[in-house]
Every structure is written in C-alpha cells, then in structure tokens.
Scaffold this active site. Structure first.
Site, mmCIF file in Angstrom:
data_model
loop_
_atom_site.group_PDB
_atom_site.id
_atom_site.type_symbol
_atom_site.label_atom_id
_atom_site.label_comp_id
_atom_site.label_asym_id
_atom_site.label_seq_id
_atom_site.Cartn_x
_atom_site.Cartn_y
_atom_site.Cartn_z
ATOM 1 N N TYR A 117 0.688 -1.137 -0.085
ATOM 2 C CA TYR A 117 -0.351 -0.067 -0.375
ATOM 3 C C TYR A 117 0.858 1.392 -0.157
ATOM 4 O O TYR A 117 2.063 1.438 0.711
ATOM 5 C CB TYR A 117 -1.078 -0.337 1.438
ATOM 6 N N GLU A 205 -3.276 7.385 -4.503
ATOM 7 C CA GLU A 205 -3.018 6.161 -3.463
ATOM 8 C C GLU A 205 -3.250 5.756 -4.314
ATOM 9 O O GLU A 205 -3.576 5.345 -5.882
ATOM 10 C CB GLU A 205 -4.411 5.821 -2.756
#
Length: 397
Positions: A117, A205
């Site tokens: 992530y 993101e």
C-alpha cells in the site's frame, strides 16, 4: 475533484510512474478495438470505472458480482464488460443508489509476487504532505490501521524542501524491498511525490503497489483527488472532470460559486460561512432532524447567488423544509432578505421556510421579509430556528 482510475494511470505514466498497459472502451462497439491494443495471449483485467472504491467487492443492481474481473481470453473480457457497461454498481462507498458504469478499463494482467500500500496526502495536524506505506497491500488501510498499526509507515515531507532521497529510501526500506526492486521503489516514490506536488493533489493512493516475480515495481491501481481550489492552475486536469459521476445539484452549484454538498436528510440549509454551516447542521440533528445538504453561500453572495441557491435546494425532492441562517458581516442581511423574497416568488416555493438573520442591516432585512407577504417563519436564535424547521419538516413529510 476526483478522476477515474484510467485517467490517473495515464497521468502516472506521463509522470514516469510505472503502470501496467491498459485501454478503455465506452461502448460495446469499442470492445474489440480496445482489446486488440493489449498484448495477445496474456490474461486481461476488466475494471468498471466509477468514482468509488471497493469495486471488486461490489454488486451490480441486476445481481452480477464484482466490478473487477481477471479473465484469460478477449471473449471472456467482452462478456464481463458487457455485463458491467450501463449497469449500476453498488459498493460500500457509493451507498445503496450505486453508480452507473459508462467506461470499462481493460488492463494487461500482471503477475504479482507481493502487494503493498502506498499513498500521499496532506496531514492536517502538521500541515505537511505525508507518505503512508504498508506491506499489507490490497486491503482497506483502515483495517490495517485498526488491526496491525505497526505495519503502517508514515513519512512527513517538508513542503519547502520536497522529498529528500533518504525519505524515498525510508519508504523502500519500510516495504522491505531489496535489490533492483528497492531502486525502482525509490524512483517511483520520488516521481509520485513530484506528481502529487506539481498537480496540487489532495490525495494520491496506490493500492496495491506490487512487485512482480522479475522484481519490477508497478502501480497496479490508482486513485487521485485534486485540490479544487487550485484547479485554475491545471486546465488539463479540469478537462478530465466527469460530470456524470457528480451529483447534478453539486455541479449546478459550482456554476454559481456556491459551496454545496448533497446529504440524505430532509432539512435544507442555506448558511454563510463553513463553520456556521456545520453548527447549523449539528443543531438540526440535536432537535431530531437531518440536514439535506451543506450550502455555504460565502461572505459576499449576491441576490442572484441567493436565488440560484434556493433553486438548487427546492430541486431536491427529499427537502421538506428550508432553514436560512445568516450572520451578516460582509454579507448584509438586507441583501439576503431581498434574495430570499425574489427566490420564493420566482420559484413558487412550496415547502416551509424558516429564516434567522443576525448582523449587518438585520433590522432592514427583517422588515423586507415582514413586508413581503410570504408565508415564512422568522426566528431570533439558531436554537429557535432549528426547532421550528425540524417540526415543519416532520409535518410536511
């Protein structure tokens, strides 16, 4: 302002961030041509494009499961795409109404060794950009933060200096990468931050960021939000705006420089100042009501803006009553009152209206309302106004 994944990946590629090869189609007739641009013989990822997360776990209104599928042939890809295109996808972020899919994104499938992530956003506590990274990719970062917070790395970036080489290496170390993957990650993080800063993003993101069996590091997904206040500097970004993904009332409000956000309640609010708007919504909830919107007309709204604000409010069928709460400073109460009267007459207002005015020219404003002949409810305090409007909304429901 949000953009679609395929648009974000194109911007990533332009910025030198490694992404898988992909192509889009917006009609069934485009499927063959789009798929022909991908490498033959490879698996294909079929992705529904909407402005919401959780697509892979979503469900379409007709029962078809999942907005992300991996298939082995172009024929299978077309079948999945046909099931998605024009269908309404419901995810945990869309609410029950869901969003209609008007674009399909075909990706060359990537062999994945491990998922990570990575995100860059603004940290409000320090007023600095922060890079957030985790070895637990492909999961909701909220779950990771709750269950294994020690697996989340945060690196604050001094905005006057920008990202330093040691900080990019810190991220790569935190992701436990080695060798060429480490070097690629450092390069990717550096370029991703440059993109974040240069394009005035509020969020970037990548979930998941992946390594392949050969050690390549790729941004497998992309979510990008931009600071709307800085869009005047980026006309190329503005061109990416998909109005069909936004609430029509919010789009209309933006045309008149009104700060409007649609909510799911029955009491419409028109207020000047974001803080006062939040307080107004809070007190509506306190008295048992539910706000239908956030609407800040700003400190210097004109009569025309006030009338257009009313037009947007009454266009919402869920609205059962309207509360106007104005504190006159730069905004004068008599200007607001005139706008209210004109709007009510021109729009044939058919829901109860409660008005609370205070501040500059308040007596003149109250006289304009009193002499208008309109069936409105005046209030001398915010508590009185909220209590009245909640009762009227309940009676109109």
């Amino acid at each position: 302002m949000n953009i679609h994944e395929y648009q974000a990946k194109q911007l990533f590629a332009d910025a030198g961030v490694a992404v898988p090869e992909g192509t889009v189609a917006q009609s069934v007739e485009d499927f063959d041509q789009a798929l022909a641009t991908l490498p033959s013989g490879n698996a294909i990822v079929v992705k529904a494009q909407i402005h919401a997360g959780g697509r892979g776990k979503g469900t379409f209104k007709d029962g078809f499961q999942g907005g992300v599928h991996v298939v082995s042939t172009p024929e299978d890809a077309k079948a999945k795409a046909e099931a998605m295109l024009g269908n309404v996808l419901v995810t945990k972020q869309t609410g029950e109404a869901g969003k209609e899919v008007s674009t399909i994104y075909f990706n060359d499938a990537t062999d994945i060794d491990k998922e990570y992530y990575l995100a860059i956003l603004m940290d409000r506590a320090t007023s600095q950009p922060v890079i957030i990274a985790s070895t637990e990719g492909g999961m909701d970062i909220e779950e990771v933060a709750e269950q294994t917070p020690e697996k989340i790395l945060k690196v604050l970036i001094d905005p006057t200096l920008g990202i330093r080489p040691f900080q990019a290496r810190q991220v790569a170390f935190g992701l436990e990468l080695k060798g060429d993957s480490f070097k690629q990650c450092v390069k990717l993080v550096t370029k991703l931050y440059a993109f974040f800063w240069q394009k005035d993003c509020s969020q970037v993101e990548v979930n998941p960021l992946v390594t392949t069996p050969t050690g390549d590091v790729l941004a497998l997904d992309a979510k990008v939000n931009f600071d709307s206040n800085a869009l005047f500097r980026h006309p190329d970004v503005v061109e990416l705006r998909d109005l069909s993904e936004e609430d029509p009332k919010e789009v209309e409000a933006s045309k008149f420089d009104l700060n409007y956000i649609a909510l799911d309640g029955s009491v419409a609010c028109m207020v000047n100042g974001a803080g006062l708007a939040m307080a107004t919504m809070d007190i509506i909830k306190h008295y048992g009501g539910s706000p239908a919107n956030f609407l800040d007309v700003g400190g210097g709204a004109t009569e025309e803006q006030v009338e257009n604000a009313f037009r947007i409010l009454v266009a919402d069928d869920a609205v059962k009553a309207i509360l106007v709460n104005i504190f006159g400073g730069i905004m004068k109460c008599d200007v607001i009152a005139t706008g209210i009267v004109n709007a009510a007459r021109n729009l044939e207002l058919n829901v109860p209206l409660v008005v609370r005015l205070e501040g500059t020219n308040v007596e003149e404003g109250k006289k304009i309302l009193a002499d208008s002949g309109l069936a409105l409810e005046p209030a001398d305090s915010l508590a009185e106004a909220a209590e009245k409007v909640v009762k009227l909304a309940a009676q109109s429901a």
